[in-house]
Design an enzyme around this catalytic site. Structure first.
Site, PDB file in Angstrom:
ATOM      1  N   HIS A 247      22.653   1.516  13.838  1.00 45.29           N
ATOM      2  CA  HIS A 247      23.912   2.189  14.129  1.00 45.29           C
ATOM      3  C   HIS A 247      24.481   1.674  15.439  1.00 45.29           C
ATOM      4  O   HIS A 247      23.743   1.416  16.388  1.00 45.29           O
ATOM      5  CB  HIS A 247      23.710   3.709  14.212  1.00 45.29           C
ATOM      6  CG  HIS A 247      23.099   4.282  12.988  1.00 45.29           C
ATOM      7  ND1 HIS A 247      23.806   4.451  11.823  1.00 45.29           N
ATOM      8  CD2 HIS A 247      21.840   4.692  12.726  1.00 45.29           C
ATOM      9  CE1 HIS A 247      23.005   4.965  10.902  1.00 45.29           C
ATOM     10  NE2 HIS A 247      21.799   5.110  11.426  1.00 45.29           N
TER      11      HIS A 247
ATOM     12  N   ASN B 131       0.829  -1.199   0.000  1.00 44.09           N
ATOM     13  CA  ASN B 131       0.000   0.000   0.000  1.00 44.09           C
ATOM     14  C   ASN B 131       0.871   1.261   0.000  1.00 44.09           C
ATOM     15  O   ASN B 131       2.104   1.178   0.089  1.00 44.09           O
ATOM     16  CB  ASN B 131      -0.955  -0.024   1.196  1.00 44.09           C
ATOM     17  CG  ASN B 131      -2.327   0.522   0.848  1.00 44.09           C
ATOM     18  OD1 ASN B 131      -2.445   1.447   0.057  1.00 44.09           O
ATOM     19  ND2 ASN B 131      -3.350  -0.053   1.429  1.00 44.09           N
TER      20      ASN B 131
END
Length: 156
Positions: free
Chosen positions: A82, A52
């Site tokens: 990270h 979608n």
């Protein structure tokens, strides 16, 4: 940019997605733009997949969508994280996301790096999935937790 700036027929969308991923896109694939990806070449899409509008696929670590996957509005698939160690200066870490066949991912869900979601699982709208989800399991919340399992052998 080509995908998101004007109307395209379903056939044109499949051609553009084929260019983005570098792979043939099955004729059963459906997508409602806009769609965002960092690279595209690390995405594998099965048959009868629906994505979608407003989804973000951060695909450096690899994203695999099995057959029959349904992806709701504004879903984020993030394959990068990270390092928290200051000595590593926020070094990037990559890990793939694997979505099994017939998984349903609700609107505004986020699935993080390294997560595998088993076939026929459901991720509730707004969930943040940080761990693997077994097949036939419904998860929701932040972080996502098991809500219940679905017994495929029970007639309703």
């Amino acid at each position: 940019m080509e995908l998101n700036t004007r109307y395209h027929t379903p056939e044109e969308i499949r051609v553009i997605m084929g260019k983005l991923t570098g792979k043939k896109i099955d004729e059963t694939f459906r997508l409602f733009p806009p769609f965002y990806t960092d690279f595209g070449k690390n995405i594998k899409i099965g048959r009868d997949v629906f994505i979608n509008s407003g989804c973000h696929f951060q695909d450096q670590g690899g994203i695999e969508l099995g057959d029959g996957v349904l992806v709701g509005h504004n879903v984020v698939l993030a394959t990068i994280n990270h390092d928290l160690d200051p000595a590593q200066n926020r070094k990037n870490h990559y890990a793939p996301i694997k979505i099994g066949s017939h998984v349903w991912i609700g609107s505004n869900a986020t699935i993080l790096q390294g997560v595998t979601i088993g076939e026929w699982a459901v991720v509730a709208a707004g969930a943040v999935v940080t761990r693997d989800v077994p097949k036939n399991t419904i998860v929701g919340g932040v972080p996502a937790k098991t809500i219940r399992t679905v017994d495929p052998h029970i007639d309703k």
